[in-house]
Motif scaffolding. Sequence first.
Motif, PDB file in Angstrom:
ATOM      1  N   ASP A  79       5.244  10.632 -29.136  1.00 18.64           N
ATOM      2  CA  ASP A  79       5.201   9.570 -30.195  1.00 18.64           C
ATOM      3  C   ASP A  79       5.189   9.363 -30.994  1.00 18.64           C
ATOM      4  OD1 ASP A  79       3.139   9.824 -27.116  1.00 18.64           O
ATOM      5  OD2 ASP A  79       1.749  10.266 -28.451  1.00 18.64           O
ATOM      6  N   ARG A  80       5.997   9.770 -31.830  1.00 15.40           N
ATOM      7  CA  ARG A  80       6.338   8.593 -32.767  1.00 15.40           C
ATOM      8  C   ARG A  80       7.986   8.241 -33.028  1.00 15.40           C
ATOM      9  NH1 ARG A  80       3.845   9.819 -38.394  1.00 15.40           N
ATOM     10  NH2 ARG A  80       1.772  10.072 -37.934  1.00 15.40           N
ATOM     11  N   GLY A  81       8.076   9.111 -31.767  1.00 18.12           N
ATOM     12  CA  GLY A  81       9.866   8.943 -31.562  1.00 18.12           C
ATOM     13  C   GLY A  81      10.586   9.482 -32.491  1.00 18.12           C
ATOM     14  N   TYR A  82      10.061  11.086 -32.552  1.00 14.19           N
ATOM     15  CA  TYR A  82      10.381  12.287 -33.485  1.00 14.19           C
ATOM     16  C   TYR A  82      11.447  13.278 -32.664  1.00 14.19           C
ATOM     17  CZ  TYR A  82       8.282   9.818 -37.834  1.00 14.19           C
ATOM     18  OH  TYR A  82       7.685   8.763 -38.612  1.00 14.19           O
ATOM     19  N   VAL A  83      11.019  12.990 -31.702  1.00 18.05           N
ATOM     20  CA  VAL A  83      11.804  13.948 -30.919  1.00 18.05           C
ATOM     21  C   VAL A  83      11.611  13.164 -29.105  1.00 18.05           C
ATOM     22  CG1 VAL A  83      11.582  16.072 -31.994  1.00 18.05           C
ATOM     23  CG2 VAL A  83       9.850  15.679 -30.209  1.00 18.05           C
ATOM     24  N   GLU A  84      12.809  14.200 -28.176  1.00 18.66           N
ATOM     25  CA  GLU A  84      12.670  13.644 -26.884  1.00 18.66           C
ATOM     26  C   GLU A  84      12.252  14.999 -26.351  1.00 18.66           C
ATOM     27  OE1 GLU A  84      15.945  11.617 -26.911  1.00 18.66           O
ATOM     28  OE2 GLU A  84      16.855  12.877 -27.281  1.00 18.66           O
ATOM     29  N   ARG A  85      11.557  14.670 -25.028  1.00 16.54           N
ATOM     30  CA  ARG A  85      12.212  14.865 -24.076  1.00 16.54           C
ATOM     31  C   ARG A  85      13.101  15.722 -22.977  1.00 16.54           C
ATOM     32  NH1 ARG A  85       6.812  18.016 -24.142  1.00 16.54           N
ATOM     33  NH2 ARG A  85       5.369  16.648 -24.601  1.00 16.54           N
ATOM     34  N   VAL A  86      14.312  16.686 -22.770  1.00 20.59           N
ATOM     35  CA  VAL A  86      14.756  16.589 -21.557  1.00 20.59           C
ATOM     36  C   VAL A  86      14.959  17.610 -20.974  1.00 20.59           C
ATOM     37  CG1 VAL A  86      16.610  15.216 -23.190  1.00 20.59           C
ATOM     38  CG2 VAL A  86      16.504  18.325 -23.209  1.00 20.59           C
ATOM     39  N   GLY A  87      15.378  17.602 -19.613  1.00 20.83           N
ATOM     40  CA  GLY A  87      15.550  18.631 -18.630  1.00 20.83           C
ATOM     41  C   GLY A  87      16.793  19.871 -19.538  1.00 20.83           C
ATOM     42  N   ASP A  88      15.712  20.897 -18.940  1.00 19.92           N
ATOM     43  CA  ASP A  88      16.573  22.102 -19.165  1.00 19.92           C
ATOM     44  C   ASP A  88      17.773  22.801 -17.983  1.00 19.92           C
ATOM     45  OD1 ASP A  88      17.363  24.649 -19.347  1.00 19.92           O
ATOM     46  OD2 ASP A  88      14.878  25.317 -19.981  1.00 19.92           O
ATOM     47  N   PRO A  89      18.790  22.842 -18.418  1.00 18.09           N
ATOM     48  CA  PRO A  89      20.219  22.926 -17.571  1.00 18.09           C
ATOM     49  C   PRO A  89      19.450  24.104 -16.424  1.00 18.09           C
ATOM     50  CG  PRO A  89      20.441  23.404 -19.668  1.00 18.09           C
ATOM     51  CD  PRO A  89      19.306  22.828 -19.416  1.00 18.09           C
ATOM     52  N   ASP A  90      18.933  24.929 -17.119  1.00 19.28           N
ATOM     53  CA  ASP A  90      18.627  26.139 -16.604  1.00 19.28           C
ATOM     54  C   ASP A  90      17.337  26.498 -15.685  1.00 19.28           C
ATOM     55  OD1 ASP A  90      21.023  27.462 -17.375  1.00 19.28           O
ATOM     56  OD2 ASP A  90      19.368  28.217 -19.369  1.00 19.28           O
ATOM     57  N   ASP A  91      16.756  24.899 -15.789  1.00 10.54           N
ATOM     58  CA  ASP A  91      15.225  25.097 -15.081  1.00 10.54           C
ATOM     59  C   ASP A  91      15.290  23.845 -14.979  1.00 10.54           C
ATOM     60  OD1 ASP A  91      12.693  25.511 -13.342  1.00 10.54           O
ATOM     61  OD2 ASP A  91      12.228  27.058 -15.481  1.00 10.54           O
ATOM     62  N   ALA A  92      15.367  23.487 -13.648  1.00  9.13           N
ATOM     63  CA  ALA A  92      15.166  22.157 -13.260  1.00  9.13           C
ATOM     64  C   ALA A  92      13.348  21.795 -13.855  1.00  9.13           C
ATOM     65  CB  ALA A  92      15.379  21.507 -11.946  1.00  9.13           C
ATOM     66  N   ARG A  93      12.869  22.384 -13.197  1.00  6.40           N
ATOM     67  CA  ARG A  93      11.322  22.338 -13.999  1.00  6.40           C
ATOM     68  C   ARG A  93      11.082  22.179 -14.550  1.00  6.40           C
ATOM     69  NH1 ARG A  93       9.343  28.038 -11.182  1.00  6.40           N
ATOM     70  NH2 ARG A  93      10.899  28.001 -12.372  1.00  6.40           N
ATOM     71  N   ALA A  94      11.633  22.059 -15.555  1.00  9.59           N
ATOM     72  CA  ALA A  94      11.945  23.010 -18.007  1.00  9.59           C
ATOM     73  C   ALA A  94      11.284  21.726 -18.138  1.00  9.59           C
ATOM     74  CB  ALA A  94      11.161  24.427 -17.823  1.00  9.59           C
ATOM     75  N   LYS A  95      11.253  21.674 -18.838  1.00  8.20           N
ATOM     76  CA  LYS A  95      11.458  20.928 -20.154  1.00  8.20           C
ATOM     77  C   LYS A  95      12.294  21.593 -21.709  1.00  8.20           C
ATOM     78  CE  LYS A  95      11.307  16.517 -18.157  1.00  8.20           C
ATOM     79  NZ  LYS A  95      12.458  15.832 -17.289  1.00  8.20           N
TER      80      LYS A  95
END
Length: 159
Positions: A79-95
């Motif tokens: 929310d503060r813009g300090y981190v972002e979630r990205v897809g896990d290349p090893d598991d499409a369901r995970a972030k």
Amino acid sequence: MQDEQTSETFADDVAGMYRHLTRITRTLRAKAAGSGLSAGGAATLWTIINNAPIRVTALAVAESVAAPTMSKIVANLVDRGYVERVGDPDDARAKLVQPTAQGRAVIADMRLVRARALADALETMSPADRDTVDAGLRLLSTALAPGLDSSDRQKDAIL
């Protein structure tokens, strides 16, 4: 009787040193409080910066908190813009979580403020006293974390 007195003296010494370390840590943390991050948020952001990309479950283990607690901390950092979630290349369901430029800047600013406070305190000491503090901190750091190599100690310097 002698061993009992030695043991009590040692315990008193340890308690006194712990109080000093706590005072130093709290003082340096307070100096950098302007970031608006809690101690847990700052520690988590530091861990993300040094281990990105990383899963929230791994963060929870690294920071010794429950997964739901870590999810809340990460959500706040997102929310503060300090981190972002990205897809896990090893598991499409995970972030995975990774720092943003803004998150890196916040930690860098906090480090600068804390380093300046430490430098200001050290400037009040004689060169001999600074050498004594440096030697003592090196010895204690090595005793507490004997397996860390110099590259890990460099990472530790961020906060």
